[in-house]
Every structure is written in structure tokens, then in C-alpha cells.
Design an enzyme around this catalytic site. Structure first.
Site, short mmCIF file in Angstrom:
data_model
loop_
_atom_site.label_atom_id
_atom_site.label_comp_id
_atom_site.label_asym_id
_atom_site.label_seq_id
_atom_site.Cartn_x
_atom_site.Cartn_y
_atom_site.Cartn_z
N ARG A 182 0.84 -1.20 0.00
CA ARG A 182 0.00 0.00 0.00
C ARG A 182 0.87 1.25 0.00
NH1 ARG A 182 -4.35 0.29 4.50
NH2 ARG A 182 -5.10 1.96 3.14
N CYS A 241 -0.99 6.84 9.00
CA CYS A 241 -1.32 5.54 8.42
C CYS A 241 -2.42 5.76 7.40
CB CYS A 241 -1.72 4.55 9.51
SG CYS A 241 -3.08 5.13 10.56
#
Length: 284
Positions: A182, A241
Site C-alpha cells: 500500500r 497511516c
């Protein structure tokens, strides 16, 4: 003593029922938002209250403006903490299924409101509790009002604009807690844009744990983060995040390692990408 504290399953089992002890079950699943409540109803540590990530530990999502898990309004969160029986001198234990990400979010919120002692995460979570052969309960938690009061600490937050202004600063350590694919932008199963904030380093939150699912030792964590921080000052670190949840795991681990509590970019990637003027990077 570090702000972050761990408690082992057997230690918690021996303290169940103590006056002043409050336990919060923080189980959640991003792909099944009712998982936590359902799991709690099927069995939880005796005396635990259920704290839902989206209903209790997050605020209202503003589409196209906020991230997926914006911070809750402080007044509403304080009221909820009081409803769970938390006072300023309470001993609070937080747990989830095991990795600790959702428990760490609750830990960070308490720290943000000023509760900097008497808060522990169950090391290894419910997985470790089961491994120790300890029982669960179906009984509802006792209800009594706490008297918790707190004030949000603005020093623990950084806004998207503030972060944008610091990009390119060689003193900045920007840690992204998401998985490497990711971070690189190779896959993006949740958000509409893939990649990472320019200048960030990938610091996958699960690397704070050993193969047994428990946190690494303080010495091992210090070695890990020292490699990421390098010669820069720990005070110049920022954590983020996908939505401001797993970054709290890194902040907890940093504290276990003896580092000062660093700011959180709470909106994180899911907020960053709502403005097309904000830069996006891919690859390493």
C-alpha cells in the site's frame, strides 16, 4: 517510566474485579463494522465494556474533507469515558484481538486528553488470553459513572496543512504504518488513491510484534526505530497511516522504546488524498 505500558494475560486475570480497574474491549474489523459488537456479545473478558472504533473512538466522517476515522469530539469522548466508569485515577486496560491497533487508538486518545498514567494494553490481546487458557464472560459490565476530565493536547496533533509545509524538511521523520504494497502504491484496497505522502518511510505497525503476536522488547523496538530516525531528532517525528488508527500502534511502540510521544497526523492518508493539490508519491 515510558508512557506506554503492557500487561500480561495472567497479570490481568489476577486483577479482575479490583476497584478502580476499567477494561475496554476494542475489537473491530474494517471489513465488518459489526464484528466487534458481535464478538463482544459472544464473550469478553469479565467486566469489560465495549468501545467501538467508529461509534466511540472516532468522529463523524465528512465526505471529501475528513479521513475515514476522524477524531471524536473531545466532549463526547469524555462523556463516553465517564459512562464506562473511567475517572482520572482509574487503572485502564485495553485489548483487541491481538495486534493491538484498535487498543492503541484508545490508548492514544486517552493520552491526547491528558491521561498519561494507569493505561495498559493487554500484550497479545485476546489471542494471548485464549492461549493462557483464561475464560471469557457473557455477563454485561457493571454500570457506574466515572468522573474523568481531560483537555486535548494540541501538541500531539499535526494538520494536513502543517505537514504539507514541512515536506522536504530534512529534519522530518514521517512514518507510515501501512503495509509496504500500500505504501508503494502497488495496491490500495480501501482508499481511492494509492501511494504515500512524499518523504515518508514505511514502518509497518505489525513489525512492532514478535512471531507470538506480542510486542517486541523495548531494546528491540528502540533498535527498530533508531534505524528509521537515523541522525534526526525524535522530537521531529510524525506518525500516520490510512486513517489515524494503526499509526497509534507505532506511537505506542515508540513510547515503549523510551521515545517521547510524537505527533499524529490523525487524518492520515485517507484525508491527505481528499485534496488533489497535495502531493502523492509511489514506490519506495
Amino acid at each position: 517510566m515510558p508512557l506506554a505500558q503492557l500487561i500480561a494475560p495472567q497479570q490481568l486475570a489476577e486483577r479482575l474485579g479490583e476497584p478502580g480497574l476499567v477494561i475496554l474491549d476494542c475489537r473491530f474489523a474494517l471489513d465488518d463494522v459489526d464484528y466487534g459488537q458481535r464478538s463482544y456479545a459472544e464473550g469478553h473478558i469479565a467486566g469489560a465494556h465495549f468501545a467501538d472504533l467508529e461509534r466511540d473512538l472516532s468522529g463523524t466522517v465528512v465526505k471529501g474533507v475528513s479521513g475515514r476515522h476522524p477524531l471524536p469530539q473531545p466532549e463526547r469522548l469524555i462523556e463516553r469515558l465517564q459512562q464506562w466508569g473511567i475517572s482520572n485515577d482509574s487503572e485502564v486496560v485495553l485489548y483487541d484481538d491481538g495486534p493491538g491497533a484498535f487498543a492503541a487508538r484508545a490508548w492514544w486518545l486517552l493520552a491526547w486528553l491528558g491521561k498519561r498514567s494507569g493505561v495498559s494494553i493487554l500484550d497479545g490481546g485476546l489471542k494471548a488470553w485464549h492461549a493462557a487458557g483464561l475464560p471469557l464472560s457473557l455477563d454485561p459490565a457493571d454500570r457506574h459513572e466515572g468522573t474523568f476530565t481531560g483537555t486535548p493536547d494540541a501538541e500531539l496533533l499535526i494538520s494536513a496543512q502543517q505537514l504539507r509545509e514541512r515536506l522536504g524538511d530534512p529534519a522530518l521523520t514521517l512514518l507510515d504504518a501501512r503495509a509496504l504494497p500500500r505504501f508503494r502504491g502497488e495496491v490500495e484496497p480501501i482508499d481511492p488513491v494509492a501511494g504515500h505522502i512524499p518523504g515518508a518511510q514505511c514502518a509497518v505497525f505489525t513489525d512492532n510484534l514478535g512471531t507470538d503476536g506480542r510486542f517486541l522488547s523495548a531494546e528491540q523496538l528502540k533498535t527498530r526505530f533508531a534505524g528509521l530516525i537515523g541522525s534526526r531528532k525524535p522530537e521531529d517525528l510524525v506518525a500516520y497511516c490510512g486513517s489515524g488508527v494503526t499509526a497509534c500502534h507505532n506511537l505506542f511502540a515508540l513510547s515503549l522504546a523510551g521515545y517521547p510521544l510524537a505527533p499524529l497526523y490523525a487524518g492520515s492518508w485517507s484525508e491527505w488524498i481528499t485534496d488533489p493539490q497535495r502531493q502523492v508519491a509511489t514506490g519506495d
